[in-house]
Design a protein around this motif. Structure first.
Motif, mmCIF file in Angstrom:
data_model
loop_
_atom_site.group_PDB
_atom_site.id
_atom_site.type_symbol
_atom_site.label_atom_id
_atom_site.label_comp_id
_atom_site.label_asym_id
_atom_site.label_seq_id
_atom_site.Cartn_x
_atom_site.Cartn_y
_atom_site.Cartn_z
ATOM 1 N N TYR A 43 154.256 -115.383 25.629
ATOM 2 C CA TYR A 43 153.051 -116.012 26.620
ATOM 3 C C TYR A 43 151.905 -115.686 24.984
ATOM 4 O O TYR A 43 152.186 -114.098 25.339
ATOM 5 C CB TYR A 43 153.345 -115.833 28.196
ATOM 6 C CG TYR A 43 152.087 -115.633 28.154
ATOM 7 C CD1 TYR A 43 151.579 -117.246 28.677
ATOM 8 C CD2 TYR A 43 151.145 -114.860 28.575
ATOM 9 C CE1 TYR A 43 150.406 -117.753 29.529
ATOM 10 C CE2 TYR A 43 149.575 -114.791 29.688
ATOM 11 C CZ TYR A 43 149.514 -116.355 30.014
ATOM 12 O OH TYR A 43 148.391 -116.526 30.327
ATOM 13 N N LEU A 44 151.408 -116.144 25.521
ATOM 14 C CA LEU A 44 149.905 -115.414 24.623
ATOM 15 C C LEU A 44 148.335 -115.085 25.350
ATOM 16 O O LEU A 44 148.498 -114.140 25.942
ATOM 17 C CB LEU A 44 149.663 -116.830 23.540
ATOM 18 C CG LEU A 44 150.923 -116.440 21.925
ATOM 19 C CD1 LEU A 44 150.532 -117.109 21.040
ATOM 20 C CD2 LEU A 44 151.163 -115.461 21.899
ATOM 21 N N TYR A 45 148.257 -116.193 26.057
ATOM 22 C CA TYR A 45 147.414 -116.639 26.713
ATOM 23 C C TYR A 45 147.309 -118.376 27.733
ATOM 24 O O TYR A 45 147.958 -119.459 27.650
ATOM 25 C CB TYR A 45 145.951 -116.085 26.717
ATOM 26 C CG TYR A 45 145.494 -117.506 25.075
ATOM 27 C CD1 TYR A 45 144.423 -118.093 25.919
ATOM 28 C CD2 TYR A 45 145.735 -117.416 24.288
ATOM 29 C CE1 TYR A 45 144.002 -119.488 25.091
ATOM 30 C CE2 TYR A 45 145.527 -118.415 23.146
ATOM 31 C CZ TYR A 45 144.184 -119.544 23.153
ATOM 32 O OH TYR A 45 143.684 -120.534 22.708
ATOM 33 N N THR A 46 146.507 -118.697 28.651
ATOM 34 C CA THR A 46 146.031 -120.488 29.263
ATOM 35 C C THR A 46 144.978 -120.044 28.661
ATOM 36 O O THR A 46 143.981 -118.895 28.971
ATOM 37 C CB THR A 46 146.194 -119.600 30.827
ATOM 38 O OG1 THR A 46 147.464 -118.884 30.963
ATOM 39 C CG2 THR A 46 146.190 -121.187 31.726
ATOM 40 N N GLY A 47 144.507 -120.628 28.637
ATOM 41 C CA GLY A 47 142.795 -121.557 28.321
ATOM 42 C C GLY A 47 142.743 -122.587 28.972
ATOM 43 O O GLY A 47 143.608 -123.475 29.733
ATOM 44 N N SER A 48 141.306 -122.965 29.355
ATOM 45 C CA SER A 48 140.865 -123.886 29.449
ATOM 46 C C SER A 48 140.336 -124.912 29.046
ATOM 47 O O SER A 48 139.300 -123.809 28.336
ATOM 48 C CB SER A 48 139.747 -123.408 30.705
ATOM 49 O OG SER A 48 139.084 -123.129 30.559
ATOM 50 N N THR A 49 139.886 -126.444 29.071
ATOM 51 C CA THR A 49 139.604 -126.977 27.883
ATOM 52 C C THR A 49 139.038 -128.916 28.672
ATOM 53 O O THR A 49 139.926 -128.602 29.674
ATOM 54 C CB THR A 49 140.121 -127.856 27.091
ATOM 55 O OG1 THR A 49 139.214 -128.519 26.120
ATOM 56 C CG2 THR A 49 141.384 -127.708 27.179
#
Length: 650
Positions: A43-49
């Motif tokens: 897992y790297l990260y969670t982002g929003s767009t």
């Protein structure tokens, strides 16, 4: 994404934090070996767009505390992903590292309201009940000065978007103005939302169903065949202690839809349509809407009724009319049938319930149901359709589209492809796919008894055809609306109600089994003539293996010279459950042992066997149940040939 076990908790965390982005992206990496096998997920990260495409997104910091949990979820997800094509370097397979992401969506809610304070609408509770599922809620607030707008805005200052509207007085007929206001809110929603949740000002979604709604959204998001989700309903009446249970209260309604601009609110805003008045294709969801439209202090209820009359009667109701019709407090006693509510109300409305300041008691033994309503509550007849045909105009008949999962066209009503189903196996199981859906999903609901008929074959009273102006054959009629509707007379309903007990089974009168030359034959011989003889042998072996107690009954029943056809039966739901449990256990084992014929007609062998199995079940239980045989009538298009003594081919 379906293999990402942490999806529900991650989505819940984003919703709880009120993230305003439409798309949430989970970034991860993995390795592909020389054979295309994936491993070493991380897992790297969670982002929003706000954008479906493109590479830019904003890292969601509040999820960093769950990094270990999400990393484990990714490690479990990677091995479940199918093998990829291996990477090539100078035409030689090589190991490579990959970075990727998947993204999911958030939801927009919508509603409309006017004069909520004056008429005690639970709009606050309604919006709070869907707020945990929504990224944004659009509310059309009508022209009023009682503080409704301020109340709505205070519920969630950032998440709720108000559009101010003026209700059109020219639409004060049959509740049309309510649909108009709903559509105003619907049109104010941007095109970038995927799912839309609708809630009316007197409805509250129970939080126990939130997980099921999220799961269904995930499951059907990209399924173009699905337009929305169908919810169950509880209609409270008089107080928070009673639910209305007669058939005039709708059991289900659509409250989640796709963001499809061809969908619009319909008639009085109870449901939705799309395009040129087409019904939506929906999937049932295990979630409840609690309807509190008939729960208020009696004087408030009376005021609401008077005000509501404006939207259904318009200029037909003058002020003197209203005074005469709605004077004093509302009389809650004029209700047909209620049941005591023993469950838990949604959490958001419990403070309002605690503040209740009136008393309403109802004698549960008292009923004002008419004969027609009593019959409908007791008995529901399920009618199986697999192609367009005349549909009975009767509220005791529920048409169901058989084999809908494979159908090229929609017949416009409920299908056997909802919930747990075997709709795609209809070519093998015939009408049994409908029985399976009813049985597994308890579609008979509150009905004590239910029965199955065919789209062109129904139970009927003896000699009823003499009532027709035109002389018709006793066993076949032209399928006109008038002919079909006359079956469901008050006399017919009274007869069914009078003979049904928890121990009664109604089936069709046995059809005499003969050869084309009129020679009487038995059930075993009939099957060998009409179908493949070895299928009967396998069927007998399966019955002997699974249900040895039926062995002698099988031998006796196969010598019978008459057959109750079509799996048509009306009985108590507990008997249905016993029969279907027995029936499908046998048929599934037959399916495992028997090579289904390739011929399109003979491939329906399991359906043909089931007709005989019904007769074997009845023969075995002839001393347990009261078995009553009734006439049936078949509606036949004139172009179809009719053979007097041949049993119908189902």
């Amino acid at each position: 994404m379906a293999n990402f076990a942490a999806f529900d908790s991650l989505a819940a965390a984003c919703i709880e934090k009120g993230d305003t982005a439409k798309y949430i992206r989970v970034h991860f990496e993995f390795t592909i070996d020389e054979n295309g096998v994936l491993y070493d997920g991380k897992y790297l990260y969670t982002g929003s767009t706000r954008y479906a495409g493109g590479s830019g997104d904003k890292k969601i910091k509040y999820l960093e505390e769950q990094k270990t949990y999400l990393d484990n979820a990714v490690k479990k997800m990677i091995p479940r992903i199918p093998a990829w094509y291996p990477a090539l370097q100078s035409n030689v397979r090589v190991k490579c590292a990959v970075k990727d992401y998947f993204q999911f969506w958030l939801v927009t809610g919508f509603s409309f309201i006017k004069n909520a304070v004056n008429f005690d609408f639970p709009i606050k509770e309604a919006l709070l009940s869907i707020e945990p599922l929504c990224d944004e809620i659009v509310v059309a607030v009508g022209d009023c000065t009682d503080g409704t707008r301020e109340l709505v805005q205070s519920i969630h200052p950032t998440k709720i978007k108000i559009i101010d509207t003026v209700w059109n007085p020219n639409l004060n007929r049959d509740g049309v103005v309510l649909a108009d206001e709903t559509n105003k809110a619907l049109k104010a929603i941007g095109s970038d939302s995927d799912w839309l949740i609708y809630i009316q000002g007197d409805e509250v979604m129970h939080e126990a169903g939130h997980a099921a709604v999220l799961k269904a959204m995930q499951q059907y998001k990209d399924d173009k065949r699905v337009d929305g989700l169908l919810f169950k309903y509880l209609h409270f009446y008089g107080s928070y202690d009673y639910v209305a249970t007669s058939s005039r209260w709708y059991r289900n309604e659509i409250r989640v839809i796709k963001n499809d601009k061809s969908i619009y609110s319909y008639k009085d805003a109870q449901g939705f349509r799309k395009g040129n008045d087409f019904k939506l294709n929906v999937k049932p969801v295990d979630a409840y809407i609690c309807h509190y439209g008939w729960v208020r202090e009696p004087s408030k209820m009376q005021a609401k009724i008077i005000n509501g009359g404006n939207f259904w009667g318009g200029d037909n109701f003058t002020e003197p009319d209203k005074t005469e019709m709605f004077s004093g407090s509302f009389d809650y006693s004029e209700i047909d049938l209620l049941e005591k509510f023993t469950g838990q109300h949604p959490v958001v409305i419990q403070p309002k319930i605690a503040a209740k300041n009136w008393q309403f008691d109802y004698g549960l033994s008292y009923s004002k149901l008419s004969l027609k309503e009593r019959f409908k509550l007791i008995v529901e007849k399920i009618t199986v359709f697999h192609k367009p045909f005349v549909v009975p105009n009767s509220n005791i008949v529920q048409p169901i589209h058989a084999g809908k999962a494979l159908a090229k066209s929609d017949l416009g009503f409920m299908g056997d492809d909802e919930g747990e189903n075997i709709s795609a196996l209809n070519p093998l199981f015939c009408e049994l796919t409908v029985l399976y859906a009813i049985w597994k999903n308890k579609l008979y609901k509150e009905h004590t008894y239910w029965g199955l008929c065919h789209y062109r074959r129904y139970f009927t009273l003896p000699l009823w055809f003499w009532q027709f102006k035109k002389k018709e054959n006793a066993y076949k009629l032209t399928p006109t609306q008038e002919n079909i509707d006359q079956i469901f007379s008050k006399k017919f309903q009274s007869k069914i109600e009078s003979i049904l007990t928890p121990n009664t089974i109604i089936v069709s009168k046995k059809w005499p089994l003969t050869t084309n030359k009129g020679v009487t034959i038995n059930m075993k011989e009939n099957y060998a003539i009409e179908h493949e003889a070895n299928g009967w042998q396998i069927l007998q072996e399966v019955v002997n293996d699974l249900y040895p107690a039926f062995s002698n009954s099988f031998k006796e029943a196969e010598l019978l010279t008459g057959l109750s056809i079509g799996n048509m039966m009306i009985t108590h739901h507990t008997i249905w459950n016993e029969y279907l449990d027995w029936l499908f256990a046998i048929l599934y084992e037959v399916k495992n042992r028997y090579t289904i014929p390739a011929d399109s007609y003979q491939s329906r062998a399991l359906g043909f066997m089931s007709e005989r199995l019904l007769n074997i079940f009845l023969h075995h239980n002839k001393n347990r149940f009261q078995i009553i045989e009734m006439d049936i009538v078949t509606f036949v298009q004139k172009k179809e040939p009719y053979v007097k003594n041949a049993p119908p081919k189902n």
